[in-house]
Scaffold this active site. Structure first.
Site, short mmCIF file in Angstrom:
data_model
loop_
_atom_site.label_atom_id
_atom_site.label_comp_id
_atom_site.label_asym_id
_atom_site.label_seq_id
_atom_site.Cartn_x
_atom_site.Cartn_y
_atom_site.Cartn_z
N GLY A 12 25.17 -21.34 42.69
CA GLY A 12 25.38 -22.20 41.52
C GLY A 12 24.02 -22.37 40.89
CB CYS A 13 22.39 -21.47 38.43
SG CYS A 13 22.65 -20.14 39.56
CB ALA A 14 20.09 -25.73 36.29
#
Lengths: 364, 238, 494
Positions: A12-14
C-alpha cells in the site's frame, strides 16, 4: 529470506507530485513535506523521489543512478559502461548519514553518452541503445542495479520512511521543475533498496499506489517485447508498459490511459461513434495491457507529468492548481500542507488521465 | 466555545470535551476525528483526514472545508455537514443519521447505506457525484441536488449498481447513463416531492443558508431496485 | 470394455417402456409381454433406468469377472479375445480414458484477494466476460490528422469465453445442431458445424455459426463458407490425432447426404491429412484462399490436436495468416475413433496450452493471434484455469452433449444413441426436443459464466483479458518440478 524480485510483495502506499508548468525549479523541501504528511500510509520499508530538471549542466547526457552491493560490482559495471558509453562524469551521490537509514549500498552517479561508433553499429536510436544496456546491467551483472537513467532527471530511493530518505539524499540541495514522491507500505521486507519506488526507465518514472490484479497477465505480455521484470512489482510492470506503448507503439499518454484503464464495454457503448471506434480499437488491439484492480499512478517524464486512476477508482487521488504549479496527492491534506489556498482542487474521474506539461511544450 | 488546536492539543483533547460545543482548528489530514462521538457540537477548520465521523453516534459535526475519504463510515446517528466536497466511499455502511455535503462527492458515495427499525441513513449532496453512487444500497435515502450543474449530468456511471433497497433521488431531468437493468427509475410526483424530499432538503438548505426553494426547483428522478428482478435463482444446492 | 447386467427389483408393472426405449436391443419383449434381457448388448446408457416408471430397473457391472492380473486385466483379456475373433482394430468413442494420465486441472488451485486488494462482487459491479478473438496487426496506423485508423482484422465476439466444439451433422443429429445453434444465439457465442456441411434450416444462425473445412471437404461451397462467422480448418482432433474420419454409408441418408453433398449410401471418408497441405506453407495457402473467397471479412481458425511438438506447430499456424488457433487436447471427445489411438496419442490440453502460450510469447506473437482450448473441459473452474494458463476462450463438446442427455456410454460409433444425440435414426433423434435442449445448454453456459464471474471477482479481476495468461492465479499441487515448470506455475504456498 528472499529479496524482492525472488518473491512478489504487495504494497500500500502514499504518492505525491509537484509540477511547475513555468519550469520554475524548486528544491526538494516541498515534496518532502507533502509526502511526510501521509506518514501513516507508509511503514518505513520504502520511500523515494524522482526529480526533473536537476542536472541542467549535463542535460544532454543520460544521468545514471546506480546501486552497487560491492566494489567488484562497481568495477564490473564501469567496465561494461566504458565499452559502450563515453562517461562524461562520475561521482558518489552525496548522502547525509542517519541512523534511520541503514544498509545503504554504494550509490553512484554517472553522466554518459553512447559511443558514436557503437551506437551506429547497433542500428538503434540512443534511447533504445541505452535502455537495452541498462536492462542488461540489471539482468546480467550481479550486485549492480540501475535506479534511473534518464536525461536531466534522477531517482533517489531507499528503505525507510520517505522523509528520512529525503534527508539521507539531501534532496533539499536539488532543484527541479517536477517532483514525484512515494511512501511505501509493503507487506514484507523488500530485502534490498531497488524494491523502493519510484521505478524508472529512461526519462519515465512512476509512483503507484495499489495492488493490481492483472499483474501476471501484464508482466507476461510486456516481457514479450524485450522487457524483463526483475522486481515483480506493479510499478515496474506499469513503467515498462508505458515505455512500450509510448516509445515503441507511439501512443500518446492519454491513449495509454485508454489502454491500461480502458473503459468498460458498457461505458464505451455510450460514446459517439468516432470515440466508440477509437476506444474499442485501443482495447482490442492492446487487450493484454489492460490493468485491473486498484491503482493510482503518477508518471513523470521530461517536460510533463500524468496522473491516472484505475477505471473503478479504487485508490484515492487529488489534484490541485495554484498559479502555474500543479499538485497531485493521495490525500488533499498532503497538498494543503504545502499550498494552503489552491485555486482549484478536484478528484479526477477513474480512468481519465490528467496530463500537465511545461507551458513551452505541447502534450506528448 | 472551547477552541482546540489539533496539532498542539491532539485528539485526546477533543474526546475530553465530548458533549460540549467546540472548535477544532488547523486540521491537516488527521484521521479519525469525531469517531463514535455521541453528543455535542464540533466545528472543524482545515482539512480533516480520512475516517472523519465514522461510527458517529449522535451530536453534530460541521466542517468548513473539504473532507477526504471514508467519511461517516458506519455512522449510526447524528449529523455531519460539510461546506466543501467529500472524497471516495462516503457514508459506507451508514445506518442512521444525516450527512450533508454542500459540494461534490467522489466515487461510491453512500455505498451500502442501510436502514434498520427507526434508523434510516440520509445523505444529501449539494453538487454532483462520481460513479457508483449508492452502490449496494441496502436502505436509506440519497439525494443529489446538482446545484450549479443544472443541465449537466450529476452522477457518473453505474449509479445504484447492486442496490437492493432504499431510494436515490436526483434533481435532474436526465436519467443516469448505463443504469443497471435490475433498477427502475421514475419521475417523482408532486406529493412525494412535498412529503419525502422537501423536509430533508429544507433542513439541508437551512444548515448552509441556502434557499430551500432553489434547492427544490425542477424535476426529481427516483431510482429504486426492481423487485421483479431478484437474484433468487442464482444458486442450486448439490 | 465392460460387461453389464440388467437387473430388476420387485414391482415391475410390465409396461415394456424399457424395451421400447432401449435402442441397442438389450431389452426386448417376447410374445407373452415378458421382458427379455440380452445383457451382452447393454452399453449402460441408462436410458431404460431413466424411463422406468416404477424405478425398479438398474444396471450393474457383470459380477462374473475374469481373474486376470495386474498386467492382463479383464479389459485387456476382453479386447484380445475380440481382436482374435475379428482381426479388427478396436473402435470406440467419447474422450480418452487413460486412467494414469493426470487431469492437470484438478492439480491446480486458484487464488483470491484478501486485504491488499479488493475482491469484487460480480452481482453488483461490472464484470466483463466479453471476449474478442482474432488477429491483431503488427503496428497501429494513423491518418493525416494523427488519428488511429481501424486496421483490425475481423474478430469473433463472445459474450462469454465458452463456445461449442465442432460436431458434424452425421456424427450428431440435426436436432442436436439445432439446439446448439439456438443456444449459441441466445448466449452470444458460437457453435461449430464440424465437417458435415450446414443444413439449410440452420443458415439463419449464421451470426453464431463457425463453419468447418476438413480434409473430406464435405458440403463445402462458397455459400457455406460465407454463411459462417468464421471458418475453421480442421487439421486434427484430440481424440484421434493423425487419423481421418469415416462416416459409414449407412449414415449417409436423406438430409445428411444432401448437406454433405455425398451420394446416399456412399461412405464419407475424411482423409488423414488435407491433401493440399503437406507442409506449413501449404496451410498458409489454404488460409489465404479461404480469406479470398470470403472477402477478408471473416476470421480463419485452424484446429489441431495437442501433440508433442504442439508449440512449434502453433507458432507455424500463427505465422500462416490464421487468426485463431484451436488446440484440442488428449481428452477431447469424438463420435468414433480407434480406441488405441484415442487412449495413447496426444497430450493433455493443460500442458499443450501452457507450452503454446509460452512459445507464442517467446516469439512475440501471442498478442497477434487468438487461442482456443478444448478437450475435456468439464466445468467453470476448468474454464478459468484454461484462461489463466493462456487461452482466450474454450470450447466444450462432451459437456454440451451431457447437458442434452448423453450418459457417456461411448457407443456413438454404433449410430444407435438411445438419447437421440449421436444418431441419424429418425425415431431416435426425435427423442431430443431441440427447444428444450437449447434451454438446457443456455442454462449450463449461463451458470458457468456466473461461476467464472465469481472466480474473477474473488481475484479482483473484472475483465477476462486480465485473467488471460495470468499464471500467478494458479498454483500446483501433487506435481513434480518438471510439470510445474512446463505449466509455468508455482507450487501451492510458494
Amino acid at each position: 529470506m528472499k529479496k524482492e524480485g525472488e518473491v512478489r510483495i504487495s504494497s500500500g502506499c502514499a504518492i505525491s507530485g509537484i509540477f511547475c508548468r513555468d519550469e520554475r525549479r524548486i528544491n526538494g523541501d516541498a515534496i518532502k513535506k507533502s509526502i511526510a504528511m501521509m506518514h501513516a500510509r507508509s511503514n518505513g520499508l520504502g520511500g523515494g523521489f524522482a526529480a526533473y530538471g536537476i542536472y541542467p549542466e549535463y542535460k544532454d547526457f543520460f544521468a545514471l543512478h546506480i546501486f552497487y552491493d560491492s566494489e567488484e560490482a562497481r568495477n564490473e559495471t564501469e567496465h561494461f559502461l566504458e565499452k559502450r558509453f563515453d562517461i562524461i562524469n562520475l561521482s558518489k551521490i552525496p548522502v547525509r548519514q542517519s541512523e534511520k537509514i541503514t544498509d545503504a549500498p554504494l550509490i553512484w552517479r554517472y553522466f554518459i553518452t553512447p559511443l558514436p561508433h557503437m551506437l551506429q553499429d547497433s542500428q538503434l536510436d540512443e534511447n533504445e541503445y541505452t535502455s537495452r544496456s541498462m536492462i542488461m546491467i540489471n539482468d546480467k551483472l550481479d550486485g549492480a542495479y540501475v535506479v534511473s537513467c534518464g536525461k536531466d532527471m534522477g531517482v533517489f530511493k531507499a528503505v525507510g520512511y520517505p522523509e528520512d530518505v529525503a534527508d539521507f539524499y539531501r534532496i533539499d540541495e536539488y532543484e527541479g521543475y517536477s517532483w514525484l514522491a512515494h511512501g511505501r507500505y509493503p507487506t514484507n521486507t523488500p530485502g534490498w533498496w531497488a524494491g523502493s519506488h519510484p521505478f524508472s526507465l529512461l526519462d519515465l518514472s512512476v509512483v503507484h499506489n495499489g495492488e493490481i490484479s492483472s499483474y501476471d497477465a501484464n508482466r507476461r505480455a510486456v516481457e514479450m517485447y524485450g522487457y524483463s521484470c526483475k522486481l515483480l512489482t506493479d510499478t515496474e510492470v506499469i513503467t515498462y508498459i508505458l515505455d512500450y506503448l509510448t516509445r515503441k507503439e507511439s501512443l500518446s499518454l492519454s491513449e495509454c490511459a485508454n489502454v491500461i484503464a480502458a473503459p468498460f464495454w458498457t461505458t464505451i457503448s455510450t460514446k459517439d461513434e468516432k470515440e466508440r471506434t477509437r476506444l474499442s480499437y485501443l482495447r482490442k488491439m492492446f487487450s493484454s495491457f489492460l490493468i485491473t484492480g486498484p491503482f493510482s499512478i503518477l508518471v513523470g517524464f521530461s517536460g510533463g507529468m500524468m496522473a491516472l486512476n484505475d477505471r473503478l477508482k479504487l485508490r484515492n487521488l487529488i489534484v490541485a492548481e495554484k498559479g502555474s504549479t500543479v499538485y497531485f496527492s493521495s490525500e488533499e491534506a498532503a497538498i494543503r500542507v504545502i499550498e494552503e489556498n489552491p485555486e482549484r482542487v478536484w478528484a479526477p474521474v477513474g480512468g481519465e488521465a490528467v496530463i500537465v506539461t511545461l507551458d513551452k511544450e505541447k502534450a506528448r | 466555545m472551547k477552541v482546540i488546536d489539533i496539532r498542539k492539543d491532539g485528539q485526546s483533547e477533543i474526546r475530553r470535551h465530548e458533549g460540549e460545543e467546540i472548535l477544532v482548528k488547523g486540521c491537516l489530514g488527521e484521521r479519525y476525528i469525531g469517531e463514535g462521538l455521541k453528543s455535542g457540537r464540533m466545528h472543524i477548520e482545515g482539512t480533516p483526514g480520512n475516517a472523519l465521523a465514522s461510527y458517529l453516534d449522535g451530536g453534530e459535526i460541521y466542517v468548513d472545508g473539504n473532507v477526504q475519504d471514508a467519511v461517516a463510515d458506519t455512522m449510526n446517528a447524528g449529523l455531519l455537514a460539510v461546506k466543501g466536497s467529500a472524497g471516495d466511499a462516503l457514508c459506507y455502511g451508514m445506518r442512521g443519521g444525516k450527512v450533508y455535503i454542500l459540494g461534490n462527492a467522489g466515487y461510491r458515495a453512500g455505498v451500502h447505506m442501510k436502514a434498520y427499525e427507526e434508523k434510516k441513513g440520509i445523505l444529501v449532496i449539494g453538487g454532483k457525484t462520481g460513479s457508483f453512487l449508492g452502490e449496494y444500497l441496502a436502505g436509506g435515502m440519497i439525494i443529489v441536488l446538482g446545484l450549479g450543474y443544472e443541465g449537466e449530468r450529476i452522477t457518473g456511471y453505474f449509479c445504484g449498481n447492486g442496490m437492493y433497497s432504499g431510494t436515490i433521488y436526483l434533481r435532474s431531468g436526465e436519467m443516469p447513463p448505463n443504469l443497471s437493468e435490475k433498477l427502475k427509475s421514475r419521475y417523482v410526483g408532486d406529493m412525494e416531492k412535498e412529503e419525502v424530499i422537501s423536509p430533508v432538503v429544507t433542513d439541508f438548505a437551512h444548515r448552509f443558508g441556502l434557499s430551500p426553494k432553489r434547492c427544490l426547483e425542477g424535476t426529481f428522478i427516483a431510482i429504486e431496485p426492481d423487485e421483479s428482478k431478484t437474484n433468487s435463482q442464482l444458486y442450486v444446492a448439490v | 470394455m465392460k460387461r453389464y447386467r440388467i437387473r430388476r427389483y420387485e414391482g415391475c408393472i410390465s409396461c415394456m417402456k424399457c424395451a421400447s426405449e432401449c435402442s441397442f436391443g438389450a431389452i426386448t419383449t417376447n410374445g407373452k409381454r415378458e421382458l427379455v434381457f440380452h445383457h451382452e448388448r447393454c452399453t449402460d446408457c441408462q436410458r431404460c433406468v431413466s424411463f422406468c416408471p416404477s424405478g425398479v430397473l438398474y444396471i450393474t457391472e457383470d459380477e462374473n469377472r475374469y481373474k486376470g492380473n495386474r498386467v492382463f486385466t479383464e479389459d485387456v483379456i476382453n479386447e484380445i479375445n475380440i481382436q482374435a475373433e475379428t482381426g479388427s482394430a478396436l473402435l470406440s468413442s467419447m474422450g480418452a480414458s487413460g486412467d494414469d494420465i493426470p487431469i492437470y486441472f484438478d492439480k491446480m488451485l486458484l487464488n483470491a484477494s484478501q486485504v491488499t486488494n479488493p475482491s469484487i462482487d460480480p452481482l453488483r459491479e461490472p464484470m466483463e466476460t466479453f471476449t474478442y478473438i482474432g488477429k491483431r496487426p503488427e503496428k497501429i496506423e494513423r491518418n493525416g490528422e494523427g488519428e488511429i485508423v481501424d486496421n483490425l482484422p475481423p474478430h469473433l465476439e463472445l459474450e462469454t469465453p465458452i463456445m461449442f466444439s465442432a460436431m458434424s451433422y452425421g456424427a450428431i443429429s440435426l436436432n442436436v445442431q439445432k439446439a446448439l445453434a439456438d443456444a449459441s444465439e441466445k448466449l452470444g457465442t458460437y457453435w461449430n458445424t464440424g465437417e458435415g456441411g450446414l443444413h439449410e434450416s440452420l443458415y439463419k444462425y449464421s451470426a453464431n455459426t463457425i463453419v468447418q473445412v476438413a480434409s473430406g471437404r464435405f458440403g463445402v461451397h462458397e455459400r457455406y463458407l460465407n454463411a459462417g462467422s468464421a471458418i475453421e480448418i480442421k487439421i486434427g482432433q484430440g481424440a484421434k490425432p493423425g487419423i481421418g474420419g469415416h462416416l459409414t454409408g449407412k449414415k449417409i441418408v436423406g438430409d445428411v447426404s444432401k448437406t454433405r453433398m455425398v451420394p446416399e449410401g456412399l461412405d464419407a471418408i475424411s482423409p488423414a491429412p488435407h491433401h493440399d497441405i503437406y507442409s506449413i506453407e501449404d496451410l498458409a495457402e489454404l488460409v489465404m484462399s479461404i480469406k479470398e473467397v470470403t472477402g477478408y471479412k471473416k476470421p480463419v481458425m485452424v484446429k489441431v490436436a495437442a501433440v508433442h511438438n504442439i508449440a512449434p506447430i502453433a507458432s507455424g499456424i500463427a505465422r500462416s495468416g490464421a487468426d485463431v488457433i484451436v488446440i484440442d487436447g488428449y481428452r477431447g471427445g469424438t463420435g468414433a475413433a480407434p480406441k488405441r489411438i484415442r487412449d495413447n496419442v496426444g497430450i493433455p490440453i493443460e500442458v499443450a496450452l501452457a507450452v503454446v502460450d509460452q512459445r507464442l510469447r517467446e516469439e512475440e506473437i501471442r498478442d497477434r493471434v487468438g487461442v482456443i482450448a478444448s478437450g475435456g473441459i468439464r466445468n467453470s473452474s476448468d474454464v478459468v484455469k484454461a484462461i489463466a494458463l493462456g487461452a482466450d476462450a474454450v470450447s466444450i463438446g462432451t459437456a454440451a452433449l451431457t447437458a442434452l442427455g448423453c450418459h457417456l456410454c461411448a457407443s456413438c460409433h454404433t449410430g444407435r444413441c438411445a438419447w437421440g444425440l449421436a444418431t441419424q435414426d429418425e425415431e431416435l433423434s426425435r427423442r431430443l426436443d431441440p427447444e428444450k435442449g437449447a434451454e438446457r445448454l443456455f442454462n449450463l453456459v449461463s451458470a458457468w459464466t456466473r461461476e467464472i464471474k465469481e472466480f474473477m471477482g474473488g481475484m479482483g479481476i473484472n475483465s477476462i483479458e486480465a485473467l488471460r495468461g495470468n499464471r500467478m492465479a494458479l498454483k500446483g499441487t501433487g506435481l513434480n518440478e518438471k510439470e510445474l515448470e512446463i505449466l509455468g506455475i508455482g507450487y501451492i504456498g510458494e
